[in-house]
Design a protein around this motif. Structure first.
Motif, PDB file in Angstrom:
ATOM      1  N   UNK A 120       0.761  -1.180  -0.099  1.00 31.81           N
ATOM      2  CA  UNK A 120      -0.180  -0.062   0.037  1.00 31.81           C
ATOM      3  C   UNK A 120       0.962   1.385  -0.011  1.00 31.81           C
ATOM      4  N   UNK A 121       0.699   1.920  -0.842  1.00 34.26           N
ATOM      5  CA  UNK A 121       1.577   3.242  -1.234  1.00 34.26           C
ATOM      6  C   UNK A 121       0.857   4.389  -0.637  1.00 34.26           C
ATOM      7  N   UNK A 122       1.214   5.495  -0.311  1.00 33.80           N
ATOM      8  CA  UNK A 122       0.526   6.781   0.239  1.00 33.80           C
ATOM      9  C   UNK A 122      -0.544   7.046  -0.538  1.00 33.80           C
ATOM     10  N   UNK A 123      -1.767   7.223   0.080  1.00 32.89           N
ATOM     11  CA  UNK A 123      -2.900   7.685  -0.945  1.00 32.89           C
ATOM     12  C   UNK A 123      -3.469   6.526  -1.960  1.00 32.89           C
ATOM     13  N   UNK A 174      11.868 -11.720  -2.926  1.00 27.81           N
ATOM     14  CA  UNK A 174      13.010 -11.250  -3.375  1.00 27.81           C
ATOM     15  C   UNK A 174      12.773 -10.283  -4.471  1.00 27.81           C
ATOM     16  N   UNK A 175      13.185  -8.873  -4.335  1.00 26.00           N
ATOM     17  CA  UNK A 175      12.586  -7.676  -5.125  1.00 26.00           C
ATOM     18  C   UNK A 175      14.157  -7.436  -5.667  1.00 26.00           C
ATOM     19  N   UNK A 176      14.064  -7.440  -6.967  1.00 23.81           N
ATOM     20  CA  UNK A 176      14.982  -6.964  -7.938  1.00 23.81           C
ATOM     21  C   UNK A 176      14.866  -5.732  -8.686  1.00 23.81           C
ATOM     22  N   UNK A 177      15.747  -5.177  -9.187  1.00 21.51           N
ATOM     23  CA  UNK A 177      15.595  -3.859  -9.891  1.00 21.51           C
ATOM     24  C   UNK A 177      14.565  -2.962  -9.525  1.00 21.51           C
ATOM     25  N   UNK A 178      14.595  -2.583  -8.170  1.00 17.23           N
ATOM     26  CA  UNK A 178      13.461  -1.900  -7.771  1.00 17.23           C
ATOM     27  C   UNK A 178      13.359  -0.408  -8.379  1.00 17.23           C
ATOM     28  N   UNK A 179      12.231  -0.167  -8.334  1.00 18.29           N
ATOM     29  CA  UNK A 179      11.706   1.355  -8.695  1.00 18.29           C
ATOM     30  C   UNK A 179      11.144   2.147  -7.794  1.00 18.29           C
ATOM     31  N   UNK A 180      11.092   3.530  -8.110  1.00 18.20           N
ATOM     32  CA  UNK A 180      10.526   4.451  -7.112  1.00 18.20           C
ATOM     33  C   UNK A 180       9.044   4.069  -6.909  1.00 18.20           C
ATOM     34  N   UNK A 181       8.216   3.400  -8.062  1.00 14.60           N
ATOM     35  CA  UNK A 181       6.841   3.257  -7.768  1.00 14.60           C
ATOM     36  C   UNK A 181       6.679   1.932  -6.990  1.00 14.60           C
ATOM     37  N   UNK A 182       7.712   1.363  -6.652  1.00 17.86           N
ATOM     38  CA  UNK A 182       7.818   0.106  -5.635  1.00 17.86           C
ATOM     39  C   UNK A 182       7.497   0.487  -4.115  1.00 17.86           C
ATOM     40  N   UNK A 214       6.305   1.640  -0.693  1.00 16.93           N
ATOM     41  CA  UNK A 214       5.190   1.038  -0.223  1.00 16.93           C
ATOM     42  C   UNK A 214       5.259   0.478   1.167  1.00 16.93           C
ATOM     43  N   UNK A 215       4.308   0.262   1.905  1.00 13.85           N
ATOM     44  CA  UNK A 215       4.309  -0.477   3.052  1.00 13.85           C
ATOM     45  C   UNK A 215       3.913  -1.943   2.593  1.00 13.85           C
ATOM     46  N   UNK A 216       4.725  -2.875   2.690  1.00  7.92           N
ATOM     47  CA  UNK A 216       4.565  -4.441   2.152  1.00  7.92           C
ATOM     48  C   UNK A 216       4.039  -5.214   3.457  1.00  7.92           C
ATOM     49  N   UNK A 217       2.743  -5.714   3.160  1.00  9.48           N
ATOM     50  CA  UNK A 217       2.432  -6.777   4.312  1.00  9.48           C
ATOM     51  C   UNK A 217       2.357  -8.310   3.590  1.00  9.48           C
ATOM     52  N   UNK A 218       2.469  -9.048   4.385  1.00  8.30           N
ATOM     53  CA  UNK A 218       2.184 -10.396   4.074  1.00  8.30           C
ATOM     54  C   UNK A 218       1.004 -11.155   4.711  1.00  8.30           C
ATOM     55  N   UNK A 219       0.386 -11.875   4.140  1.00  6.06           N
ATOM     56  CA  UNK A 219      -0.808 -12.447   4.671  1.00  6.06           C
ATOM     57  C   UNK A 219      -1.311 -13.947   4.256  1.00  6.06           C
ATOM     58  N   UNK A 220      -1.994 -14.339   5.246  1.00  6.30           N
ATOM     59  CA  UNK A 220      -2.197 -15.898   5.112  1.00  6.30           C
ATOM     60  C   UNK A 220      -3.857 -16.198   4.945  1.00  6.30           C
ATOM     61  N   UNK A 221      -4.077 -17.055   3.825  1.00  3.94           N
ATOM     62  CA  UNK A 221      -5.319 -17.508   3.475  1.00  3.94           C
ATOM     63  C   UNK A 221      -5.780 -18.892   3.881  1.00  3.94           C
ATOM     64  N   UNK A 222      -6.566 -19.183   4.259  1.00  2.00           N
ATOM     65  CA  UNK A 222      -7.045 -20.555   4.700  1.00  2.00           C
ATOM     66  C   UNK A 222      -8.073 -20.978   3.703  1.00  2.00           C
ATOM     67  N   UNK A 268       2.355  -7.062  10.221  1.00  2.00           N
ATOM     68  CA  UNK A 268       2.188  -5.936  10.581  1.00  2.00           C
ATOM     69  C   UNK A 268       2.935  -5.094   9.435  1.00  2.00           C
ATOM     70  N   UNK A 269       3.513  -5.239   8.518  1.00  2.73           N
ATOM     71  CA  UNK A 269       3.811  -4.491   7.244  1.00  2.73           C
ATOM     72  C   UNK A 269       5.320  -4.017   7.674  1.00  2.73           C
ATOM     73  N   UNK A 270       5.925  -3.844   6.591  1.00  2.00           N
ATOM     74  CA  UNK A 270       7.460  -3.433   6.315  1.00  2.00           C
ATOM     75  C   UNK A 270       7.615  -2.325   5.584  1.00  2.00           C
TER      76      UNK A 270
END
Length: 124
Positions: A38-41, A81-89, A91-99, A116-118
């Motif tokens: 989730x990026x700002x806005x 693993x995130x390579x060749x990162x761009x400014x548009x990447x 954001x706050x990154x969240x992991x989630x589990x679905x059962x 909790x997001x990173x």
């Protein structure tokens, strides 16, 4: 189910980062784990997902070829693993589990358990 995300930071465009999500508690063999951001806005968006047992993966078009999601079975950890990162990447990154059995990786409302997001910041 509990999830603990880590690995975010400040990097420059073109750099790489490795996010980790440790999953603990009662999981389901047909479950799946997703990374979203989730990026700002902006609304939260799906980034990548992996089937908990079978290793099936799915990626958003915007990250295909740059991001890779894998599962470390021994450590109950899902890595992005995130390579060749761009400014548009940025954001706050969240992991989630679905059962939820079946369903699409991209269906974020299926994911009941969230970490909790990173924060990932990519400078130009």
């Amino acid at each position: 189910v509990q999830l603990q995300a880590s690995g975010g930071g400040l990097v420059q465009a073109g750099d790489s980062l490795r996010l980790s999500c440790v999953v603990s508690g009662r999981t389901f063999s047909y479950g799946k784990v997703a990374w979203s951001r989730q990026a700002p806005g902006k609304e939260r968006e799906f980034v990548a997902g992996i089937n908990w047992s079978g290793g099936l993966t799915s990626y958003a078009e915007s990250v295909k070829g740059r991001f890779t999601i894998v599962r470390d079975n021994a450590a109950n950890t899902v890595i992005l693993q995130m390579n060749n990162l761009k400014p548009e990447d940025t954001a706050i990154y969240y992991c989630a589990f679905s059962g939820v059995y079946g369903g699409r990786f991209q269906q974020l409302r299926d994911y009941t358990y969230w970490g909790q997001g990173t924060l990932v910041t990519v400078s130009s």
